[in-house]
Scaffold this motif. Structure first.
Motif, PDB file in Angstrom:
ATOM      1  N   TYR A   1       0.816  -1.223   0.038  1.00  0.00           N
ATOM      2  CA  TYR A   1       0.075   0.009  -0.078  1.00  0.00           C
ATOM      3  C   TYR A   1       0.944   1.384  -0.011  1.00  0.00           C
TER       4      TYR A   1
ATOM      5  N   ASP B   1      -5.578   3.367  -0.030  1.00  0.00           N
ATOM      6  CA  ASP B   1      -5.970   2.023  -0.662  1.00  0.00           C
ATOM      7  C   ASP B   1      -5.604   2.018  -2.090  1.00  0.00           C
TER       8      ASP B   1
ATOM      9  N   ASP C   1      -6.643   4.660  14.206  1.00  0.00           N
ATOM     10  CA  ASP C   1      -6.990   4.680  12.606  1.00  0.00           C
ATOM     11  C   ASP C   1      -7.731   6.208  12.377  1.00  0.00           C
TER      12      ASP C   1
ATOM     13  N   VAL D   1     -12.044   7.221   7.641  1.00  0.00           N
ATOM     14  CA  VAL D   1     -11.995   7.283   5.933  1.00  0.00           C
ATOM     15  C   VAL D   1     -12.090   8.498   5.393  1.00  0.00           C
TER      16      VAL D   1
ATOM     17  N   THR E   1      -9.073   7.141  -4.505  1.00  0.00           N
ATOM     18  CA  THR E   1      -8.837   6.008  -3.504  1.00  0.00           C
ATOM     19  C   THR E   1      -9.480   6.668  -2.078  1.00  0.00           C
ATOM     20  N   SER E   2      -8.897   5.986  -1.039  1.00  0.00           N
ATOM     21  CA  SER E   2      -9.207   6.413   0.340  1.00  0.00           C
ATOM     22  C   SER E   2      -8.282   6.094   1.508  1.00  0.00           C
ATOM     23  N   THR E   3      -8.486   6.315   2.708  1.00  0.00           N
ATOM     24  CA  THR E   3      -7.435   6.136   3.494  1.00  0.00           C
ATOM     25  C   THR E   3      -7.633   4.402   4.063  1.00  0.00           C
ATOM     26  N   ILE E   4      -6.747   3.856   4.712  1.00  0.00           N
ATOM     27  CA  ILE E   4      -7.202   2.654   5.273  1.00  0.00           C
ATOM     28  C   ILE E   4      -6.405   2.453   6.340  1.00  0.00           C
TER      29      ILE E   4
END
Length: 296
Positions: A9, A37, A168, A171, A289-292
């Motif tokens: 990633y 991602d 975390d 998102v 895309t996006s954060t993971i």
């Protein structure tokens, strides 16, 4: 098990601050790194020790002008050699990279590949090394490798290799765009001048926003002092940032030393709309895309 495949990633910087130049020649940094991602796929296949460590790639056509080292200098190969030498193994492996992360983009693509090789060979070769031990080895390859092993959201200090796990982040929907320009990370750091950075990232505020799961607060506090160097060399990067916001992004930032710019969108639909607008306006590689979350 003769073959193992896993994702490598990419990362972005939510904040990047340079504190001072150290006596060892490196810069002391304080930055918040975030896994996303967007990933290369790394396939590892055991082969005879006499065949050594081999590397192939399906380098995507839109990256044809970017150099992916295909010899022992590639971080993925170096990771395999390091692990074999550290554990005193005579093993061969064929590494195949399905490249999706843009090359030389300030998104730690090479480091992500190296991290995936360490993780994959640890399993394929049944070494049972801890993630922390792999991170220690990874730090000798490059300062981004430990982060790529853990992923998620982390505060990085030192050269970037000293990591503090964070909750975390919520998102975030992202649009990434990489212009066809070359940026030398070493040169950017060498030419960075603290007095040129009028606004330093609000790292403490960003940490609070992450801990509070405040997506809007995270977007507002994006900051990267290296923009003071890279945007002077490549004004189109600044125009790309402005275009992201003009087309609806909450905020926009250059990742690392560049040249990739990302924009934070309110949702997936808006991210796709921004991406289409950017494709029409710029000659750039564009991704939605996006954060993971991390592996830990």
């Amino acid at each position: 098990m003769d073959t193992y495949q896993l994702e490598a990633y990419a990362k972005i910087n939510l904040t990047l601050d340079v504190l001072y130049k150290r006596k060892d020649g490196f810069h002391e940094v304080k930055m918040i790194m975030q896994a996303i991602d967007l990933a290369d796929t790394v396939r590892l296949t055991c082969q005879d020790a006499s065949d050594g460590i081999a590397l192939t790639t399906d380098t995507a056509s839109d990256q044809a002008n970017d150099a992916v080292p295909m010899d022992s200098t590639n971080l993925a190969c170096r990771a395999a050699v390091l692990l074999a030498e550290t554990c005193r193994l005579r093993q061969g492996v064929h590494i195949h990279l399905y490249k999706r992360i843009p090359v030389a983009a300030g998104m730690a693509g090479g480091s992500a590949n190296a991290a995936a090789v360490l993780l994959g060979l640890n399993r394929l070769w049944r070494l049972n090394l801890s993630l922390n031990r792999l991170a220690e080895l990874g730090a000798t390859l490059g300062s981004d490798v430990p982060f790529c092993l853990y992923g998620g959201t982390m505060l990085a200090t030192g050269r970037g290799e000293l990591l503090q796990p964070l909750p975390d982040a919520p998102v975030l929907h992202l649009v990434l765009a990489k212009l066809p320009v070359a940026v030398s990370t070493a040169s950017v750091y060498q030419r960075y001048r603290p007095d040129a950075a009028l606004h330093h990232p609000d790292t403490d505020g960003m940490l609070e926003a992450i801990r509070s799961s405040d997506a809007a607060g995270i977007a507002r506090r994006l900051g990267n002092v290296l923009e003071t160097v890279t945007l002077m060399d490549h004004p189109d990067i600044g125009r790309l940032k402005s275009a992201m916001i003009r087309h609806g992004a909450i905020n926009s930032l250059m990742s690392g030393s560049g040249p990739t710019v990302f924009g934070v969108a309110a949702d997936q639909s808006q991210a796709e709309s921004i991406a289409e607008a950017i494709k029409k306006e710029f000659q750039a590689q564009v991704y939605v895309t996006s954060t993971i979350a991390g592996r830990r």
